[in-house]
Design a protein around this motif. Structure first.
Motif, mmCIF file in Angstrom:
data_model
loop_
_atom_site.group_PDB
_atom_site.id
_atom_site.type_symbol
_atom_site.label_atom_id
_atom_site.label_comp_id
_atom_site.label_asym_id
_atom_site.label_seq_id
_atom_site.Cartn_x
_atom_site.Cartn_y
_atom_site.Cartn_z
ATOM 1 N N VAL A 12 0.561 -1.271 0.316
ATOM 2 C CA VAL A 12 -0.126 0.036 0.098
ATOM 3 C C VAL A 12 0.724 1.285 0.101
ATOM 4 O O VAL A 12 1.900 1.620 0.776
ATOM 5 N N LEU A 13 0.689 1.863 -0.908
ATOM 6 C CA LEU A 13 1.558 3.283 -1.023
ATOM 7 C C LEU A 13 0.900 4.726 -0.642
ATOM 8 O O LEU A 13 -0.324 4.487 -1.311
ATOM 9 N N THR A 14 1.303 5.497 -1.231
ATOM 10 C CA THR A 14 0.979 6.849 -0.405
ATOM 11 C C THR A 14 1.150 7.597 -1.790
ATOM 12 O O THR A 14 2.405 7.467 -2.744
ATOM 13 N N GLN A 15 -0.173 7.957 -3.019
ATOM 14 C CA GLN A 15 0.019 8.372 -4.182
ATOM 15 C C GLN A 15 -0.099 9.759 -4.180
ATOM 16 O O GLN A 15 -1.396 10.357 -3.384
ATOM 17 N N GLY A 16 0.627 10.662 -5.074
ATOM 18 C CA GLY A 16 0.761 12.418 -4.672
ATOM 19 C C GLY A 16 0.835 12.504 -3.176
ATOM 20 O O GLY A 16 1.959 11.653 -1.954
ATOM 21 N N ASP A 17 1.283 13.595 -2.572
ATOM 22 C CA ASP A 17 0.772 14.743 -1.349
ATOM 23 C C ASP A 17 0.324 13.682 -0.470
ATOM 24 O O ASP A 17 0.834 13.496 1.081
ATOM 25 N N GLY A 18 -1.694 13.862 -0.430
ATOM 26 C CA GLY A 18 -2.379 13.095 0.287
ATOM 27 C C GLY A 18 -2.441 14.261 2.047
ATOM 28 O O GLY A 18 -1.866 14.901 1.327
ATOM 29 N N ASP A 19 -2.667 13.635 3.022
ATOM 30 C CA ASP A 19 -2.825 14.288 4.057
ATOM 31 C C ASP A 19 -1.280 13.601 5.078
ATOM 32 O O ASP A 19 -1.183 12.697 4.351
ATOM 33 N N GLY A 20 -1.364 14.609 5.797
ATOM 34 C CA GLY A 20 0.017 13.900 7.107
ATOM 35 C C GLY A 20 -0.089 12.891 7.325
ATOM 36 O O GLY A 20 1.174 12.435 7.379
ATOM 37 N N ALA A 21 -0.983 12.548 7.885
ATOM 38 C CA ALA A 21 -1.115 10.774 8.372
ATOM 39 C C ALA A 21 -1.172 9.910 7.711
ATOM 40 O O ALA A 21 -0.090 8.939 7.380
ATOM 41 N N GLU A 22 -2.025 9.855 5.764
ATOM 42 C CA GLU A 22 -1.338 8.658 5.038
ATOM 43 C C GLU A 22 0.095 8.655 4.836
ATOM 44 O O GLU A 22 0.412 7.994 3.876
ATOM 45 N N ALA A 67 -3.226 1.705 -3.970
ATOM 46 C CA ALA A 67 -2.581 3.169 -3.163
ATOM 47 C C ALA A 67 -3.977 3.702 -1.683
ATOM 48 O O ALA A 67 -4.509 3.380 -2.108
ATOM 49 N N TRP A 68 -3.217 4.511 -0.825
ATOM 50 C CA TRP A 68 -4.205 4.704 0.196
ATOM 51 C C TRP A 68 -4.830 5.731 -0.332
ATOM 52 O O TRP A 68 -5.142 6.871 -1.314
ATOM 53 N N ALA A 69 -6.650 6.157 0.025
ATOM 54 C CA ALA A 69 -7.702 6.709 -0.617
ATOM 55 C C ALA A 69 -8.378 7.303 0.423
ATOM 56 O O ALA A 69 -9.117 7.590 0.382
ATOM 57 N N GLY A 70 -7.759 7.840 1.073
ATOM 58 C CA GLY A 70 -8.475 9.199 2.142
ATOM 59 C C GLY A 70 -9.180 10.100 2.122
ATOM 60 O O GLY A 70 -9.157 9.909 1.052
ATOM 61 N N LYS A 71 -9.865 10.702 3.493
ATOM 62 C CA LYS A 71 -10.808 11.904 2.714
ATOM 63 C C LYS A 71 -9.307 13.249 2.589
ATOM 64 O O LYS A 71 -8.298 12.910 3.404
ATOM 65 N N GLU A 72 -9.522 13.575 1.230
ATOM 66 C CA GLU A 72 -9.051 14.604 0.321
ATOM 67 C C GLU A 72 -7.537 13.883 -0.050
ATOM 68 O O GLU A 72 -6.792 14.529 -0.653
ATOM 69 N N ALA A 73 -7.300 12.943 -0.511
ATOM 70 C CA ALA A 73 -6.863 13.129 -1.237
ATOM 71 C C ALA A 73 -7.144 12.267 -2.664
ATOM 72 O O ALA A 73 -8.002 12.472 -2.788
ATOM 73 N N ALA A 74 -5.947 13.011 -3.321
ATOM 74 C CA ALA A 74 -6.565 13.129 -4.620
ATOM 75 C C ALA A 74 -5.597 11.619 -5.505
ATOM 76 O O ALA A 74 -3.790 11.886 -5.361
ATOM 77 N N CYS A 120 -8.404 12.632 -9.750
ATOM 78 C CA CYS A 120 -9.396 12.306 -9.078
ATOM 79 C C CYS A 120 -9.912 12.170 -7.460
ATOM 80 O O CYS A 120 -8.822 12.198 -6.289
ATOM 81 N N PRO A 121 -10.446 12.901 -6.712
ATOM 82 C CA PRO A 121 -10.690 13.416 -5.487
ATOM 83 C C PRO A 121 -11.427 12.014 -4.853
ATOM 84 O O PRO A 121 -12.157 11.386 -5.789
ATOM 85 N N SER A 122 -11.085 10.941 -3.890
ATOM 86 C CA SER A 122 -11.307 10.094 -3.318
ATOM 87 C C SER A 122 -12.505 9.516 -3.439
ATOM 88 O O SER A 122 -13.553 8.358 -3.388
ATOM 89 N N GLU A 123 -13.552 10.686 -2.644
ATOM 90 C CA GLU A 123 -15.088 10.178 -2.198
ATOM 91 C C GLU A 123 -15.643 10.421 -3.920
ATOM 92 O O GLU A 123 -16.662 10.631 -4.260
#
Length: 260
Positions: free
Chosen positions: A53-63, A131-138, A193-196
């Motif tokens: 599981v990777l982080t794509q782009g910047d994401g938020d700090g926690a993810e 990829a992590w797809a949490g809130k506010e992730a693009a 895309c925004p994750s939502e």
């Protein structure tokens, strides 16, 4: 959104609308500490698929700080691939358990499958990239293009009445008859895309397309929060193109025999 004939815009295309990709399906996984081809082969022999599981782009700090090495149950992944037709444009809930069959939940979060690596010869799943797809992730997503309305498309119906007829096509009919067929150019479109708001697919309605009409990237209707990653919005997604039917060749006249 429209389909184009020359420089004009006519008819309608059907986009993803308000249908997004988040599902209630869950991927169960357990941690793994090591990598390597031998260890991966051992996991697959035990019915488990190595995953990361990777982080794509910047994401938020926690993810942004989370990167996990996991193994997932092969039977579950195969079942999900059968049940979810647009697997790599659909978000899932990832639950990381302490071990196979354990009820202890170590962590949970939304993920998007990015890639499924398969053996070219056997088709066996080798590993899975998420990829992590949490809130506010693009997320950058290859959204599949699907087509509907082919059975009523005017351009694709050209010539059908002759091809279904028992009577042969006359030379006069063949002279002016054009056969339309769909030329698909882009099987998927990449969006940020925004994750939502990740669409599982983009639909193109062919119901009003005639021979010579085309659908451009900029014609596709998606949620306004999606950003098309192609710089050229005038690139075609598909075209209805024409060709004339092949005429059967006359049997050669044997040498020395006059034609009737």
């Amino acid at each position: 959104m429209g389909w184009r004939s020359g420089g004009g815009t006519r008819g309608l295309l059907s986009g993803a609308g308000a249908v997004f990709s988040r599902t209630y399906y869950t991927i169960q996984a357990v941690p793994r500490e090591h990598t390597g081809s031998r260890l991966a082969a051992r996991e697959r022999a035990l019915g488990r698929i190595p995953a990361v599981v990777l982080t794509q782009g910047d994401g938020d700090g926690a993810e942004a700080s989370r990167k996990l090495l996991l193994t997932a149950d092969k039977k579950q992944i195969v079942t999900l691939l059968k049940r979810v037709p647009f697997f790599c444009s659909t978000t899932f809930v990832l639950q990381v358990r302490a071990g196979p069959g354990s009820s202890a939940l170590l962590q949970s979060g939304a993920v998007l499958p990015i890639k499924i690596h398969k053996d070219a010869e056997t088709g066996q799943i080798l590993n899975l990239v998420l990829a992590w797809a949490g809130k506010e992730a693009a997320l950058k997503v290859d959204v599949p293009v699907v087509y509907k309305g082919e059975d009523v498309c005017p351009g694709l119906k050209k010539g059908v009445r002759f091809s279904l007829s028992l009577a042969p096509i006359t030379s006069f009919q063949a002279r002016d008859l054009l056969w339309g067929f769909l030329q698909t150019i882009r099987p998927s479109i990449k969006y940020l895309c925004p994750s939502e708001h990740i669409p599982p697919k983009v639909e193109v309605d062919l119901a009003k397309l005639d021979i010579g009409d085309r659908v451009l990237l900029g014609d596709l209707e998606v949620h306004p929060s999606l950003q098309l990653l192609s710089k050229n919005h005038t690139m075609p997604v598909c075209k209805v193109v024409a060709s004339k039917p092949e005429q059967p060749q006359a049997d050669p006249v044997p040498s020395g025999v006059e034609a009737a």
